[in-house]
Scaffold this motif. Structure first.
Motif, PDB file in Angstrom:
ATOM      1  N   UNK A   6       6.808 -32.843   4.761  1.00 15.17           N
ATOM      2  CA  UNK A   6       6.851 -34.302   4.776  1.00 15.17           C
ATOM      3  C   UNK A   6       7.408 -34.748   6.130  1.00 15.17           C
ATOM      4  N   UNK A   7       6.648 -35.531   6.864  1.00 11.45           N
ATOM      5  CA  UNK A   7       7.038 -35.933   8.212  1.00 11.45           C
ATOM      6  C   UNK A   7       8.293 -36.809   8.198  1.00 11.45           C
ATOM      7  N   UNK A   8       8.448 -37.675   7.214  1.00  9.44           N
ATOM      8  CA  UNK A   8       9.619 -38.543   7.139  1.00  9.44           C
ATOM      9  C   UNK A   8      10.891 -37.724   6.957  1.00  9.44           C
ATOM     10  N   UNK A   9      10.845 -36.754   6.065  1.00 12.65           N
ATOM     11  CA  UNK A   9      12.000 -35.891   5.826  1.00 12.65           C
ATOM     12  C   UNK A   9      12.305 -35.056   7.059  1.00 12.65           C
ATOM     13  N   UNK A  10      11.272 -34.496   7.679  1.00 13.89           N
ATOM     14  CA  UNK A  10      11.468 -33.678   8.876  1.00 13.89           C
ATOM     15  C   UNK A  10      12.107 -34.503   9.983  1.00 13.89           C
ATOM     16  N   UNK A  11      11.636 -35.736  10.167  1.00 16.58           N
ATOM     17  CA  UNK A  11      12.176 -36.605  11.218  1.00 16.58           C
ATOM     18  C   UNK A  11      13.650 -36.920  10.967  1.00 16.58           C
ATOM     19  N   UNK A  12      13.995 -37.206   9.711  1.00 18.75           N
ATOM     20  CA  UNK A  12      15.389 -37.495   9.374  1.00 18.75           C
ATOM     21  C   UNK A  12      16.273 -36.275   9.637  1.00 18.75           C
ATOM     22  N   UNK A  13      15.794 -35.093   9.280  1.00 15.22           N
ATOM     23  CA  UNK A  13      16.554 -33.868   9.520  1.00 15.22           C
ATOM     24  C   UNK A  13      16.672 -33.575  11.016  1.00 15.22           C
ATOM     25  N   UNK A  14      15.611 -33.830  11.768  1.00 17.95           N
ATOM     26  CA  UNK A  14      15.609 -33.592  13.210  1.00 17.95           C
ATOM     27  C   UNK A  14      16.672 -34.449  13.900  1.00 17.95           C
ATOM     28  N   UNK A  15      16.716 -35.736  13.565  1.00 17.84           N
ATOM     29  CA  UNK A  15      17.670 -36.629  14.212  1.00 17.84           C
ATOM     30  C   UNK A  15      19.066 -36.563  13.598  1.00 17.84           C
ATOM     31  N   UNK A  16      19.243 -35.795  12.530  1.00 18.15           N
ATOM     32  CA  UNK A  16      20.576 -35.589  11.953  1.00 18.15           C
ATOM     33  C   UNK A  16      21.366 -34.548  12.742  1.00 18.15           C
ATOM     34  N   UNK A  17      20.670 -33.691  13.480  1.00 17.94           N
ATOM     35  CA  UNK A  17      21.346 -32.661  14.270  1.00 17.94           C
ATOM     36  C   UNK A  17      22.046 -33.291  15.477  1.00 17.94           C
ATOM     37  N   UNK A  18      23.314 -32.896  15.730  1.00 17.10           N
ATOM     38  CA  UNK A  18      24.068 -33.500  16.843  1.00 17.10           C
ATOM     39  C   UNK A  18      23.410 -33.336  18.210  1.00 17.10           C
ATOM     40  N   UNK A  19      22.800 -32.178  18.469  1.00 12.65           N
ATOM     41  CA  UNK A  19      22.168 -31.982  19.782  1.00 12.65           C
ATOM     42  C   UNK A  19      20.964 -32.896  19.973  1.00 12.65           C
ATOM     43  N   UNK A  20      20.247 -33.199  18.884  1.00 11.99           N
ATOM     44  CA  UNK A  20      19.111 -34.111  18.996  1.00 11.99           C
ATOM     45  C   UNK A  20      19.572 -35.561  19.098  1.00 11.99           C
ATOM     46  N   UNK A  84       4.082 -31.829  17.533  1.00 13.08           N
ATOM     47  CA  UNK A  84       4.802 -33.009  17.059  1.00 13.08           C
ATOM     48  C   UNK A  84       5.210 -33.825  18.275  1.00 13.08           C
ATOM     49  N   UNK A  85       4.875 -35.101  18.255  1.00 17.91           N
ATOM     50  CA  UNK A  85       5.270 -36.015  19.318  1.00 17.91           C
ATOM     51  C   UNK A  85       6.453 -36.825  18.790  1.00 17.91           C
ATOM     52  N   UNK A  86       7.622 -36.580  19.374  1.00 15.38           N
ATOM     53  CA  UNK A  86       8.858 -37.207  18.923  1.00 15.38           C
ATOM     54  C   UNK A  86       9.195 -38.365  19.848  1.00 15.38           C
ATOM     55  N   UNK A  87       9.333 -39.549  19.270  1.00 15.74           N
ATOM     56  CA  UNK A  87       9.746 -40.736  20.011  1.00 15.74           C
ATOM     57  C   UNK A  87      11.265 -40.797  19.937  1.00 15.74           C
ATOM     58  N   UNK A  88      11.926 -40.426  21.039  1.00 15.81           N
ATOM     59  CA  UNK A  88      13.383 -40.353  21.073  1.00 15.81           C
ATOM     60  C   UNK A  88      14.040 -41.731  21.092  1.00 15.81           C
ATOM     61  N   UNK A  89      13.344 -42.738  21.564  1.00 20.04           N
ATOM     62  CA  UNK A  89      13.915 -44.076  21.647  1.00 20.04           C
ATOM     63  C   UNK A  89      13.949 -44.735  20.269  1.00 20.04           C
ATOM     64  N   UNK A  90      12.825 -44.698  19.547  1.00 26.02           N
ATOM     65  CA  UNK A  90      12.746 -45.334  18.231  1.00 26.02           C
ATOM     66  C   UNK A  90      12.944 -44.353  17.081  1.00 26.02           C
ATOM     67  N   UNK A  91      13.217 -43.112  17.399  1.00 26.83           N
ATOM     68  CA  UNK A  91      13.483 -42.047  16.445  1.00 26.83           C
ATOM     69  C   UNK A  91      12.397 -41.953  15.375  1.00 26.83           C
ATOM     70  N   UNK A  92      11.190 -41.759  15.849  1.00 24.56           N
ATOM     71  CA  UNK A  92      10.021 -41.551  14.987  1.00 24.56           C
ATOM     72  C   UNK A  92       9.334 -40.281  15.453  1.00 24.56           C
ATOM     73  N   UNK A  93       8.470 -39.749  14.607  1.00 22.03           N
ATOM     74  CA  UNK A  93       7.700 -38.573  14.988  1.00 22.03           C
ATOM     75  C   UNK A  93       6.313 -38.664  14.358  1.00 22.03           C
ATOM     76  N   UNK A  94       5.344 -38.058  15.046  1.00 17.96           N
ATOM     77  CA  UNK A  94       3.997 -38.000  14.484  1.00 17.96           C
ATOM     78  C   UNK A  94       3.417 -36.616  14.762  1.00 17.96           C
ATOM     79  N   UNK A  95       2.616 -36.162  13.832  1.00 13.43           N
ATOM     80  CA  UNK A  95       1.950 -34.870  13.953  1.00 13.43           C
ATOM     81  C   UNK A  95       0.603 -35.091  14.629  1.00 13.43           C
ATOM     82  N   UNK A  96       0.329 -34.296  15.637  1.00 17.26           N
ATOM     83  CA  UNK A  96      -0.938 -34.376  16.364  1.00 17.26           C
ATOM     84  C   UNK A  96      -1.669 -33.056  16.168  1.00 17.26           C
ATOM     85  N   UNK A  97      -2.746 -33.057  15.351  1.00 17.09           N
ATOM     86  CA  UNK A  97      -3.485 -31.801  15.136  1.00 17.09           C
ATOM     87  C   UNK A  97      -4.200 -31.349  16.392  1.00 17.09           C
ATOM     88  N   UNK A  98      -4.428 -30.046  16.483  1.00 17.88           N
ATOM     89  CA  UNK A  98      -5.134 -29.483  17.650  1.00 17.88           C
ATOM     90  C   UNK A  98      -6.584 -29.893  17.643  1.00 17.88           C
TER      91      UNK A  98
END
Length: 98
Positions: A6-20, A84-98
């Motif tokens: 789930x992209x929403x869950x993955x994005x929330x977990x990604x931005x929950x990490x302190x380094x991110x 995955x294209x991660x928007x660091x400013x608005x904290x969103x992410x989208x999956x881009x298939x090959x």
């Protein structure tokens, strides 16, 4: 390889990490500085109107885009490989298939 259910869950977990979070803060600061630089350039060119969208559009070399986005390669979602294209400013992410 990054597996995403789930992209929403993955994005929330990604931005929950302190380094991110730190990475996102730095990206926001850099993006803001570059945007101010573009607006100052528009003012020095004596533009009649200043538009934030125009400041982002007049971005030679896509410097604003490079500051704003991060691309993570080697992701799998719904059985499809891509990135995955991660928007660091608005904290969103989208999956881009090959």
């Amino acid at each position: 390889m990054i597996s995403i259910n789930d992209m929403t869950t993955w994005t929330a977990e990604y931005f929950a990490l302190p380094e991110n979070q730190k990475k996102a803060e730095k990206a926001c600061d850099r993006y803001d500085r570059l945007m101010v630089k573009n607006i100052r350039r528009m003012m020095s060119d004596s533009s009649e109107q200043i538009s934030i969208a125009d400041a982002a559009a007049h971005d030679p070399g896509k410097v604003l885009e490079k500051a704003r986005y991060e691309t993570l390669r080697g992701a799998v979602m719904d059985g499809k490989k891509g990135s995955i294209k991660v928007d660091l400013v608005y904290q969103k992410a989208e999956f881009i298939p090959e």
